[in-house]
Design an enzyme around this catalytic site. Structure first.
Site, PDB file in Angstrom:
ATOM      1  N   GLU A  77      -9.130   0.668  -1.525  1.00  0.00           N
ATOM      2  CA  GLU A  77     -10.166  -0.254  -1.968  1.00  0.00           C
ATOM      3  C   GLU A  77     -11.149   0.390  -2.934  1.00  0.00           C
ATOM      4  OE1 GLU A  77     -10.082  -3.203   1.869  1.00  0.00           O
ATOM      5  OE2 GLU A  77     -11.702  -1.761   1.809  1.00  0.00           O
TER       6      GLU A  77
ATOM      7  N   THR B   8       0.799  -1.212   0.000  1.00  0.00           N
ATOM      8  CA  THR B   8       0.000   0.000   0.000  1.00  0.00           C
ATOM      9  C   THR B   8       0.838   1.272   0.000  1.00  0.00           C
ATOM     10  OG1 THR B   8      -0.101  -0.610   2.308  1.00  0.00           O
ATOM     11  CG2 THR B   8      -2.095  -0.884   1.044  1.00  0.00           C
TER      12      THR B   8
END
Ligand code: FES
Ligand code: FES
Lengths: 169, 738
Positions: free
Chosen positions: B696, B474
């Site tokens: 997401e 991430t």
């Protein structure tokens, strides 16, 4: 146990191995070259890609004993954090990764892909078998055995394009 | 630091380091293969031996007997762990099934033994010699067949099972335009590239695990609980994680069995879950059956909207909360959402990237496409007409903290060239390709979680941050370094970030796209504390001091922070805690996905030709890695639309295609250029960083845009994912396909 001799990243390795040992586990568990990754151990993901005698292979799908005397190049043989290989540098610049687990395999594959194209070896995506040339489609096709679940795909292509000197930007 | 009122201007707003595209600081380690992952800790545990997991061969029943004689006598075998000798074990708070099964078996491939040997080859070989006699029982494996017995689940992560506003039934009955359709999504596998792996070592009663885990504190606690030892005795180290997507939120069998194995053989043991075991042994995204009903006027303005969702899980498990986005995304006075949970004896269902929305939008956004067609309104315009600036279940008293949804649709459409779309399906032909475009909304909740960090500066002015936050690809290392650099006025290169160690302050961890915003806010809080200490040492007023160029400054006086820290350095620790702003304001991230596909006129092969999206997710901390998160998630959306499906064997209760050859995910050749636009947005009610989650959002709606593009190309509306060639060909008659 069998004696196996390999040349890994320019260094001679003399090993006593269980004949069932894959080239991948030889690198990771015996030589402690853990840069080469194990994603599936079944030739399905490409994380274990290394360059053997100039050709990229899935090192999980081959036993070390089948490579007596072979020259093996792993990600550690391409460059170090202080002296990055141009492909490694390009992956950083273009964010050609996320979790980093497929990355050594992608980079070894990418280095070999450019050599394949240079050598005129055609692929499924080649239109004219006489003229094998760099294109995004060629590279996408040839890199498709290297899965990136983080899906840095466009960035990986950008990195390879950059190293190939084909960067449009 | 408590965050309970909207952020005002703060040092992050300077934007010298934060908000600027930065190369990842962990990049050189990753591209050279020198970043150590869990199975590679020759440095930390050089004498580790090898454990091989044996999984249950039945889905439900009991182990009658285990004959381990032959395995025990095999070359190199050092020990075998089963329920018979593991001692009493508890179950982690986050686990549904036990990580070591037996005598009761709860699902197929549930771990039932660990065989430990001196080499991997010996362990793997000996594992095959273990003879286990099972007494199988009948199980429930078919969601469609169990729908009737599904019940309303307890309130969990996704809120209550049902929500209502107005009178849906009456409003739907009188609506001039009605859509009422059923959609299905299959079980899916995270298929992160690094299988779960752990190296474990005991030192007396102290246990250390080098593992691959998104949530260090949860999992250290769950391991301690499972082993019935104090949490202080467990150290969990997880600095590099080869992908997670939710699969590594929890303690899994590799970690527990490595710990048990190491105790059994009295030396470090390492265990990786073999790839073909991963889909059945670990968690997956549960399949859903969804019904969407929308009642609108002839202009497409929604008056009534309902979303009913069925999913299944093991006893004690939870639902796939696929109606979540329908509670907040569109207007409509009359609303209904329901979730029903069936009991299934399949492997454990749990979170996969954007649980809820990722599959909920696969249904809702196709229904919206169907509504657009029914009303003869452009699908982008339809969504704009149904925008709402407050929580539509509550009313204007609960506004959105920020919502640039319409801007995303407009700007995204412009960039993509949406105006070139032919409104009638099956009209555009290029050679052998039918070409179509689709749009879908992107929506994902913005969650925040308490997060701590400590931060120090040494005598040379070098800054170090420590938190148990994880980086699962991430980009946490880099955004945390950026935050520290911005707060203390030092260059990025002057910051070292250490992550993923339970000895560091507990963080939000990585999940639910809450990690980036929450963990950097924790670092912000710790940095405030350190700024205060430095200001005090300098004799400056903390609220007037400016930190830049490695100096602390007040008026025309300045001092290097390194010399203030002195030789022993100066450290501060704090955490961010969130008040009720998330209750007072609806907080979510928004976007719009666009996709162009080609469908082969003969074979019905679908090729994604272009994808583009516009997204609003607060301050984008590192636009470079944030873009990578979004394109990666868009690609997972392509997988969900076109290929990803765990096939259930409903006789024996397992996923048949349990490896990376049979569970298909997108590869290089499947993915074209992807265009991502981030809208300028600061969300002062989300956190002091004014950021929101983004990891997401990119999967939310992406697959529906593909589905809608296929419809636009062919005129074939498929509602059962994945949208594969066979399903298109079956419906080929009378369509634009040849
Ligand atoms: S580990 Fe060799 S191809 Fe996956
Ligand atoms: S970077 Fe994670 S799989 Fe490619």
């Amino acid at each position: 146990m069998v004696a196996v001799e390999l040349n890994v990243n320019g260094r001679e390795a003399h090993l006593q191995l269980d004949p069932r040992t894959t080239l991948l586990d030889t690198l990771r568990e015996h030589l402690h070259l853990t840069g080469t990754k194990k994603g599936c151990d079944h030739g399905q993901c490409g994380a274990c890609t290394v360059i053997v005698e100039g050709r990229r292979i899935n090192s999980c799908l081959t036993l070390a004993v089948m490579h007596q005397g072979d020259k093996v190049t792993t990600i550690e043989g391409l460059g170090t954090p202080e002296r990055l290989h141009p492909m490694q540098r390009a992956f950083v610049t273009h964010d050609g990764y996320q979790c980093g687990y497929c990355t050594p395999g992608q980079i070894c594959s990418a280095v070999a892909v450019l050599e394949e194209i240079e050598a005129g070896i055609p692929s499924h995506a080649t239109d004219d078998l006489e003229k094998v040339a760099f294109s995004d489609a060629e590279v996408r096709e040839r890199m498709s055995g290297n899965i990136c679940r983080c899906a840095a795909y466009p960035n990986i292509i950008a990195a390879i394009r950059d190293v190939a000197g084909e960067d449009k930007a | 630091m408590k965050f309970d009122s909207p952020a005002t201007s703060n040092p992050i707003d300077r934007g010298r380091v934060v908000g600027i595209p930065q190369d990842r600081i962990d990049g050189p380690a990753k591209v050279t293969g020198t970043a150590p992952y869990a199975y590679e800790r020759h440095d930390a545990a050089p004498s580790a031996v090898y454990g091989w997991i044996v999984g249950s061969a039945i889905a439900k029943g009991r182990i009658k007997a285990i004959d381990s004689q032959a395995a025990q006598a095999a070359p190199g075998v050092l020990g075998i762990v089963t329920h018979q000798n593991a001692g009493p074990l508890d179950k982690g708070n986050m686990n549904t099934a036990h990580l070591l099964g037996g005598p009761q078996i709860e699902h197929f491939e549930q771990a039932v033994a660990l065989v430990i040997a001196d080499t991997l080859e010996n362990a793997r070989d000996a594992a095959r010699l273990l003879r286990i006699d099972y007494a199988p029982e009948k199980g429930r494996f078919d969601l469609a067949a169990e729908m009737g017995s599904a019940v309303a689940p307890e309130t969990g992560f996704g809120g209550p099972a049902d929500t209502r506003a107005g009178d849906f039934d009456a409003a739907f009955a009188r609506a001039p335009v009605r859509i009422d359709q059923r959609y299905t999504t299959p079980d899916q596998s995270h298929a992160m590239l690094e299988p779960h792996a752990t190296t474990a070592a005991w030192n007396g009663d102290q246990l250390t695990l080098w593992t691959s885990n998104q949530m260090v504190s949860w999992s250290a606690g769950d391991l301690a609980k499972t082993l019935r030892i104090p949490k202080e005795n467990v150290r969990l180290v997880s600095p590099y994680i080869g992908g997670g997507f939710g699969a590594k939120l929890f303690l899994r069998a590799d970690a527990l069995l490595a710990a048990l194995g190491a105790r059994t053989v009295g030396r470090p043991v390492k265990v990786a879950i073999a790839r073909p075991q991963v889909p059945n042994n670990t968690t997956h995204r549960p399949a859903t059956i969804q019904r969407v009903r929308i009642g609108a006027n002839r202009n497409g303005v929604i008056d009534a909207i309902a979303h009913d969702v069925w999913s299944g899980d093991l006893p004690g498990g939870g639902p796939e909360t696929a109606a979540q986005q329908t509670r907040l995304l569109y207007r409509g006075d009359h609303r209904l959402t329901t979730h029903r949970l069936a009991t299934l004896d399949l492997p454990e269902g749990n979170a996969m990237r954007a649980p809820g929305e990722a599959v909920g939008l696969l249904a809702l956004e196709v229904a919206m496409d169907e509504l657009a067609e029914a009303c003869n309104v452009d699908p982008v315009e339809l969504r704009i007409r149904n925008d709402v600036q407050h929580d539509p279940e509550v009313g204007p008293s609960r506004p959105f903290s920020s919502r640039k949804f319409v801007e995303c649709l407009r700007q995204g459409a412009d960039r993509f060239g949406w105006s070139r779309r032919h409104p009638k399906p099956g009209q555009v032909r290029e050679g052998r390709w039918l070409v179509g475009m689709g749009v879908a909304s992107a929506f994902r909740n913005n969650l925040v979680a308490r997060s701590g960090a400590r931060i120090g500066v040494d005598g040379k002015g070098h800054v170090t941050v420590e938190t148990d936050m994880t980086d699962i690809g991430t980009g946490s290392y880099t955004i945390i370094a950026q935050t520290a650099a911005e707060m203390l006025g030092v260059p990025l290169a002057a910051v070292t970030v250490r992550l993923g160690d339970s000895r560091f302050p507990a963080s939000s961890g990585s999940g639910g796209q809450w990690g980036a915003n929450s963990s950097t806010s924790g670092v912000y809080a710790a940095a405030w504390a350190l700024r205060g200490k430095l200001a005090e040492k300098a004799g400056f007023a903390p609220d007037q001091a400016v930190f830049e160029d490695g100096m602390i400054r007040q008026g025309n006086q300045s001092k290097p922070i390194g010399s203030l820290a002195g030789r022993e350095g100066l450290w501060a620790e704090d955490q961010i805690e969130f008040g009720d702003l998330a209750k007072r304001y609806a907080q979510a991230t928004f976007g719009a996905h666009f996709c162009e596909v080609g469908v082969d006129i003969d074979t019905a092969e679908v090729r994604v030709r272009r994808m583009g999206g516009a997204f609003a997710a607060g301050r984008i901390l590192n636009p470079k890695s944030a873009r990578s998160q979004v394109i990666g998630a868009m690609t997972m959306g392509v997988g969900a639309a076109l290929m990803e499906e765990l096939s259930v064997d409903t006789r024996f209760g397992f996923f048949v295609n349990h490896d990376m050859a049979e569970y298909l995910v997108p590869v290089h050749a499947d993915i074209p250029e992807q265009d991502v636009l981030f809208l300028d947005e600061l969300d002062d009610k989300s956190s002091p960083m004014k950021a929101k989650g983004v990891g997401e959002l990119g999967i939310c709606g992406a697959g529906a845009a593909v589905a809608n593009a296929i419809y636009n190309a062919t005129g074939i509306r498929l509602r059962d994912y994945p949208l594969t060639i066979d399903k298109l060909l079956e419906r080929g008659e009378g369509s634009a396909l040849a």
